[in-house]
Design a protein around this motif. Structure first.
Motif, PDB file in Angstrom:
ATOM      1  N   ILE A 158      60.994  55.491  79.718  1.00  0.00           N
ATOM      2  CA  ILE A 158      59.972  54.752  78.962  1.00  0.00           C
ATOM      3  C   ILE A 158      59.701  53.453  79.703  1.00  0.00           C
ATOM      4  O   ILE A 158      60.631  52.700  79.992  1.00  0.00           O
ATOM      5  N   ILE A 187      57.059  57.964  79.579  1.00  0.00           N
ATOM      6  CA  ILE A 187      56.256  57.442  78.469  1.00  0.00           C
ATOM      7  C   ILE A 187      55.859  56.011  78.790  1.00  0.00           C
ATOM      8  O   ILE A 187      56.693  55.214  79.204  1.00  0.00           O
ATOM      9  N   ALA A 225      52.691  59.795  79.652  1.00  0.00           N
ATOM     10  CA  ALA A 225      52.473  59.999  78.219  1.00  0.00           C
ATOM     11  C   ALA A 225      52.276  58.633  77.582  1.00  0.00           C
ATOM     12  O   ALA A 225      53.236  57.914  77.340  1.00  0.00           O
ATOM     13  N   THR A 226      51.024  58.269  77.325  1.00  0.00           N
ATOM     14  CA  THR A 226      50.733  56.926  76.849  1.00  0.00           C
ATOM     15  C   THR A 226      50.718  56.874  75.320  1.00  0.00           C
ATOM     16  O   THR A 226      50.135  57.739  74.669  1.00  0.00           O
ATOM     17  N   VAL A 227      51.369  55.867  74.779  1.00  0.00           N
ATOM     18  CA  VAL A 227      51.305  55.642  73.331  1.00  0.00           C
ATOM     19  C   VAL A 227      50.470  54.379  73.081  1.00  0.00           C
ATOM     20  O   VAL A 227      49.901  53.809  74.001  1.00  0.00           O
ATOM     21  N   ALA A 249      56.900  55.079  70.958  1.00  0.00           N
ATOM     22  CA  ALA A 249      57.463  55.521  72.239  1.00  0.00           C
ATOM     23  C   ALA A 249      58.872  56.058  72.031  1.00  0.00           C
ATOM     24  O   ALA A 249      59.246  57.108  72.588  1.00  0.00           O
ATOM     25  N   LEU A 276      58.633  59.448  70.312  1.00  0.00           N
ATOM     26  CA  LEU A 276      58.173  60.495  71.229  1.00  0.00           C
ATOM     27  C   LEU A 276      59.319  60.939  72.141  1.00  0.00           C
ATOM     28  O   LEU A 276      59.519  62.145  72.366  1.00  0.00           O
ATOM     29  N   ALA A 277      60.079  59.970  72.637  1.00  0.00           N
ATOM     30  CA  ALA A 277      61.253  60.324  73.438  1.00  0.00           C
ATOM     31  C   ALA A 277      62.223  61.171  72.613  1.00  0.00           C
ATOM     32  O   ALA A 277      62.770  62.179  73.099  1.00  0.00           O
ATOM     33  N   ALA A 296      51.368  61.753  72.526  1.00  0.00           N
ATOM     34  CA  ALA A 296      51.458  61.461  73.959  1.00  0.00           C
ATOM     35  C   ALA A 296      50.076  61.652  74.559  1.00  0.00           C
ATOM     36  O   ALA A 296      49.665  62.766  74.824  1.00  0.00           O
TER      37      ALA A 296
END
Lengths: 171, 171, 171, 171, 171, 171, 171, 171
Positions: free
Chosen positions: A70, A92, A121-123, A131, A134-135, F121
């Motif tokens: 991240i 991310i 993978a942009t938040v 983030a 998502l991880a 994402a």
């Protein structure tokens, strides 16, 4: 510890800040990782000021089976892309709008508009919490305990909304 | 050849494209460098796909006394920043709007909004010609012949406007 | 003093503010120039209110071998372009976002989107520090002492990040 | 001729293009000036490439009692501001979006966001016709014939809308 | 009083606010009008809440030979366009960014992007001072005293910059 | 087949289009999935027109151990967020700019700016290829064969750039 | 109570907040509904965290003859679209800019750019008051008492402007 | 005919174009109104060129019990706001992006950012179809036949998506 394979003390996630001015976003992120008992390591590495350290660190972390990276960065936020150019592990990106002179549009576009072949993978802007989640979702694909915790986390969120709703509708 | 010091055949300028889709901008740039008799070398190197080649090439070019680097790149255009992180020679960035889905705002902000310490001299969208002239202005600081050519170039521009004006005002 | 040629007391750089409201950006810029021992002169000259003074000053400064011009300006920031139309020396533009009603988009686009033939080397919003470093990089092309200082400056930056990283990763 | 005072053949309006690529906008503008029998002179003068010609021309035109200046320009459109810095006569700016890489946002903001003290009367993107009408409205303040023509022009516009409406509502 | 023709006490300019929340911009505007001894009347009239009053007022003001209308408005700022649809006198629009949720982009585009036939002379965001000066420039076309005052105003501006420059360059 | 666990014919990835007008982006995405031998299923389900089908499908797919969801959508692109609200599996969003009236800013912001707790994402505008690679990177965390293919894919990319560079530098 | 048909205690309007952080906008909205004696119910329901509750609630509210739904939401504001996908009753969306990192552009575009077939009636940023009035205008189509109140509300607005104008013009 | 009350031939909806260049958006709108058997009248009336006709028409239409007004307009789209200032009936605004020089941002912000007290129900860029459906939803509150048609329309939409999905998932 939600590391992919058995072994000595592993970090499942690596969180890298482009600058210590991104600390506030990191705090919301690390809180969620801790809440979900996800092991992580934290670094401040600049894509532009310490690029060689970045390269060595990412390659080493990949070997140590860190699963997800991240990157938290502002301005022309090259950090997540630089990481993604070194590893094929998921990266991310958290664009930082705090203190941005242009609402974080610079870091958002610098992260999300990656060239073909090197995904990030942009938040959302300053979205440390998402983030982390998502991880966690990625790690949970091979960890049922974490998957359960994630579902419980969702239930807690849901309950909080319901409680607020219950109070609000009777006001 | 406008190389900074005497020696064998030198490139004064290095022009690096992030992708061969940036060729159209390159053409307007190389035309000006050629017109001003500035020696240059040209490469396609991706900050994300061939980062190690970039590092080796920039370090080598710096040793060979390349004076100015020009990077042409679109999307999350990390290329000029990546070059600037390797060398302390001036780096000029040309954000590419051609084929951009978002008018080149992504590459413009990715270049101009560099973090403190790592400057990129950004010119306009697709502004290959101005990038070449800026490089020439930098080189001309230690080259009087080039300075004269630059002034002649300005005069030519000036004359072109005056000719068009002369015709237009009598229409 | 990092002047291009030998002579009496010379300024290597000229820093011009469009208004004294741009002082805050100037301060970050002059701090770096001083740190690098780069001689500079500083002026407040308006492209719109004192255009004749601008013309006389730039022409004189060019004769006095000032090498690089830096313009700091906000709103419809015509200053760097006006300077660039007078001289063929490199002109660096710093768009001012502080107090801008529209996030500095006005000054950024007014500087970076120069017409073909008249380049302005644009740095980030309020990026006084990077403007100073870009000027230093240009001057260092013919000054090895300055080149060394620039590399030392980079090392210092690098060390600061490493120190912060060292502390952060153990938190 | 709608010149302010009696005398030899005078131009009431001066129309200046920053480049001959702005011709298309000029055409819509000159058509209206001609339709209203407003005398005008037309020039191509670049704020950046022929600044001295601009200065001489504007000062001369002001002495010849040109009443209104109209500048048509794209990109970092310094032209109307440069004119306004020379004269206290009204200056109308037409930002050009045609061929702009960024929808004319660059020229619009470069014109409308003038610093305090130097106003530019900005009209819409590529709005040559409205620039001509605004000039006419200004001239009509001291010319009753022109005022009547303007009102007739409005009536014609009104009638065109009514005719289209009449047909459309019966479709 | 800078009224176009002789007569009883006349207002040369009419200043209309769309809301009393636009007062701050008005203050900077009226200060300049007063400084230049330009007679003006001031109103708060909403294009949407009191459209009939607007129509009656503008038609009456036009008959009373008010020469220039200035509209100050925020949000979907229909006011200057509504005035321009009633009169053929010049209408100046001041888009208000103060308190705007979207940096005044709404009022700027609502004013400057007028349809063909109905021009609005748009000045910068919150640019009350420039609106006053533009009105003065228009009035000065038929008033030499005002023209002199405008030139004196410019000289004062120029002197202020020069004074600041004189102090700054010796710091 | 890169499914997480053993079993009958499984899809590792589910690709959902919000509309069949998103087909062009899908094609670039499916090409990469096929190239990497990743099993996937493809659907057209609208978050707004067939929300109940979406819910049933996602819940079923989650039970069938689909690992990653990819949503391709334009305009107010609620689809990836709607999927993410149903499952805790990773959801990748591809904002569609093709045919967008506003450069895809609507779909980009609708995807990336998710509320806390429900991450999406997001990859670049029309970036089908990067969405596929991101999905592959996630799947490769528990599949060494796929990890090798990904590294080979990177090598191929790298080689293509090197080949183009080799030809270009000799032009 | 302005319910569409006779019956037990009915709500004419349902106001749904995506989060309790949208309370400030709600307050300006509920004040107007109360002022107009419009019955309403108020809920906090998240499109992403409690989607099933949303579905049940909207279907139930539709059966109970709630006429108009108002959704207040920020960020990727899927709430009004989610409601509109469940009911064919009019849905009004209020995009929230307060605390938005990007001026509410995210919520505005997420609401207004709905796909064909599922309309959302979008009002201005944080425009709770206008949302309430739009709901009232819809309800007033079948309620003459409410129509009169709306006209009285307009008169009050008109009078307030007139009072302020009366004071202002005499300042 | 879906008129609110019984009587002679009534229009339930009035559709007003600001210019005949908005015809393409109108066509998508009228197709839906016709499909739903909603009576409507259609006009081309300019808020700026024929404001008096607008006022007379809207007042008359309100007396004739037209229930909903739809305004289609581009640029500084004052039309829906002008209508809303005359009537308390619901006004739907359709911002036109077709041929817009700035992606319809001008018309979108000119419509949606209405001042407090005068709401406009704004739909998406060029979203004629959604404007028609929103009008239908409003009318359906007092017309059960129309409500059924709307639900049938939704079912048709749903079926189309399902059919495309059925074909797509088997490709």
């Amino acid at each position: 510890v939600y590391a992919k394979r058995e072994g000595e003390a592993l970090s499942a996630v690596s969180v890298i800040l482009g600058s210590d001015s991104d600390r506030e976003v990191f705090n919301s992120l690390s809180a969620v990782l801790n809440e979900l008992d996800i092991s992580f390591e934290q670094r401040i590495i600049s894509a532009h000021r310490t690029p060689d350290i970045l390269k060595n660190y990412i390659e080493d972390a990949e070997k140590r089976d860190v699963s997800v990276f991240i990157a938290i960065a502002g301005m022309a936020a090259a950090l997540p892309g630089a990481i993604a150019s070194i590893t094929t592990r998921p990266v991310i990106g958290v664009p930082v709008a705090l203190k941005s002179k242009i609402m974080g549009l610079d870091s958002l576009l610098s992260m999300v508009q990656m060239p073909p072949g090197i995904p990030v993978a942009t938040v959302g802007l300053d979205a440390g919490r998402n983030a982390a989640l998502l991880a966690a979702e990625i790690l949970a694909l091979s960890n049922e305990t974490l998957e359960k915790k994630l579902k419980a986390y969702r239930d807690t969120q849901r309950n909080k909304v319901m409680e607020k709703d219950a109070a609000f509708k009777e006001e």
